[in-house]
Design an enzyme around this catalytic site. Structure first.
Site, mmCIF file in Angstrom:
data_model
loop_
_atom_site.group_PDB
_atom_site.id
_atom_site.type_symbol
_atom_site.label_atom_id
_atom_site.label_comp_id
_atom_site.label_asym_id
_atom_site.label_seq_id
_atom_site.Cartn_x
_atom_site.Cartn_y
_atom_site.Cartn_z
ATOM 1 N N SER A 104 0.861 -1.182 0.000
ATOM 2 C CA SER A 104 0.000 0.000 0.000
ATOM 3 C C SER A 104 0.890 1.222 0.000
ATOM 4 C CB SER A 104 -0.892 0.019 1.256
ATOM 5 O OG SER A 104 -1.542 1.273 1.399
ATOM 6 N N TYR A 126 -1.280 -0.835 10.421
ATOM 7 C CA TYR A 126 -1.437 -1.092 8.988
ATOM 8 C C TYR A 126 -0.254 -0.531 8.205
ATOM 9 C CZ TYR A 126 -3.506 -1.090 4.304
ATOM 10 O OH TYR A 126 -3.738 -1.289 2.958
#
Length: 260
Positions: free
Chosen positions: A149, A166
């Site tokens: 990401s 994350y």
């Protein structure tokens, strides 16, 4: 010498896609299947998998599904064993299963940290190791695509997401990709990562509702967020022989957000 059509073709190839029942995983399953790969998708919920397989079969794609919770170590080897049984071997592994959790860093629950890190990096290590040992290393061929990401390439702008675990997990996945590429290149295995920006998905639903797609699009030079086709080209490049001399790389697919 092969033509470009032949280099991008996945006819005769097989693929395992984790987190493949919806969103980005399903988009990538479409991309591989449309080029001729036989695929197995995996996720936690059988109902989601059934719906995804029906969707893929409507598009003429040879797809089956295995329900497994990759946050549980005990589910990983049986999932890989079953995929091997169905496919015979695994040419392509797409590591897409993942989770997020939003909370201020100073209040971040350790249980949430462990949940995110275990699924987003530990399970990828275990799945990749199992697939490598079972198929790719013995056959001296493999294409591994990790879904990172842009959150793993930078922090969050002030006042936006609070996703410490994350971002950390995706940063770890970027370096996992580099390091494994260095080790497994000797086996003819390429290891690359795609770093998506904002795409509509279950994981990003809360952010899109809070910040809004238009506001997020303003930060992108291309002026929009990702759609249901934007990962297909990058996935196919890394999964096919068109990308056979590319390894250890992370490609941002974000409309240019990470470039400015």
């Amino acid at each position: 010498m092969r033509t470009t059509q032949e280099l991008f073709s996945l006819a005769g190839k097989t693929a395992l896609i984790t987190g493949g029942s919806r969103g980005l995983g399903l988009q990538m399953a479409e991309a591989l299947g449309e080029q001729g790969a036989r695929i197995v998708i995996s996720s936690r919920k059988q109902a989601d998998l059934d719906e995804a397989c029906a969707h893929l079969k409507e598009r003429g794609i040879d797809a089956t599904a295995i329900a497994a919770d990759l946050a549980q170590d005990a589910h990983i080897q049986p999932m890989v064993d079953e995929a091997m049984k169905r496919l015979g071997h695994i040419d392509i592994l797409i590591n897409n299963a993942g989770a997020s959790w939003g909370a201020p860093a100073e209040e971040y629950p350790v249980e949430a940290w462990d949940k995110v890190m275990n699924l987003n990096i530990r399970s990828i290590f275990l799945v990749t190791q199992a697939v490598g040992k079972a198929s790719m290393i013995p056959r001296k061929y493999g294409r591994i695509v990790n879904i990172a990401s842009i959150a793993g390439l930078a922090g969050n702008p002030p006042g936006t997401m609070k996703t410490l675990a994350y971002n950390t997990s995706k940063g770890a996945l970027v370096n996992f990709t580099r390091t494994l590429a260095g080790e497994w290149g000797a086996y003819g295995i390429t290891v690359n990562a795609i770093a998506p920006g904002f795409f509509p998905s279950k994981m990003t639903k809360g952010v899109l509702e809070t910040i809004g797609a238009e506001a997020l699009a303003k930060d992108a030079p291309l002026g929009r967020i990702g759609d249901d086709e934007d990962l297909k080209g990058a996935t196919l490049l890394f999964a096919s022989d068109a990308g056979k001399h590319i390894t250890g790389q992370t490609l941002a697919v974000d409309g240019g957000v990470s470039a400015v």
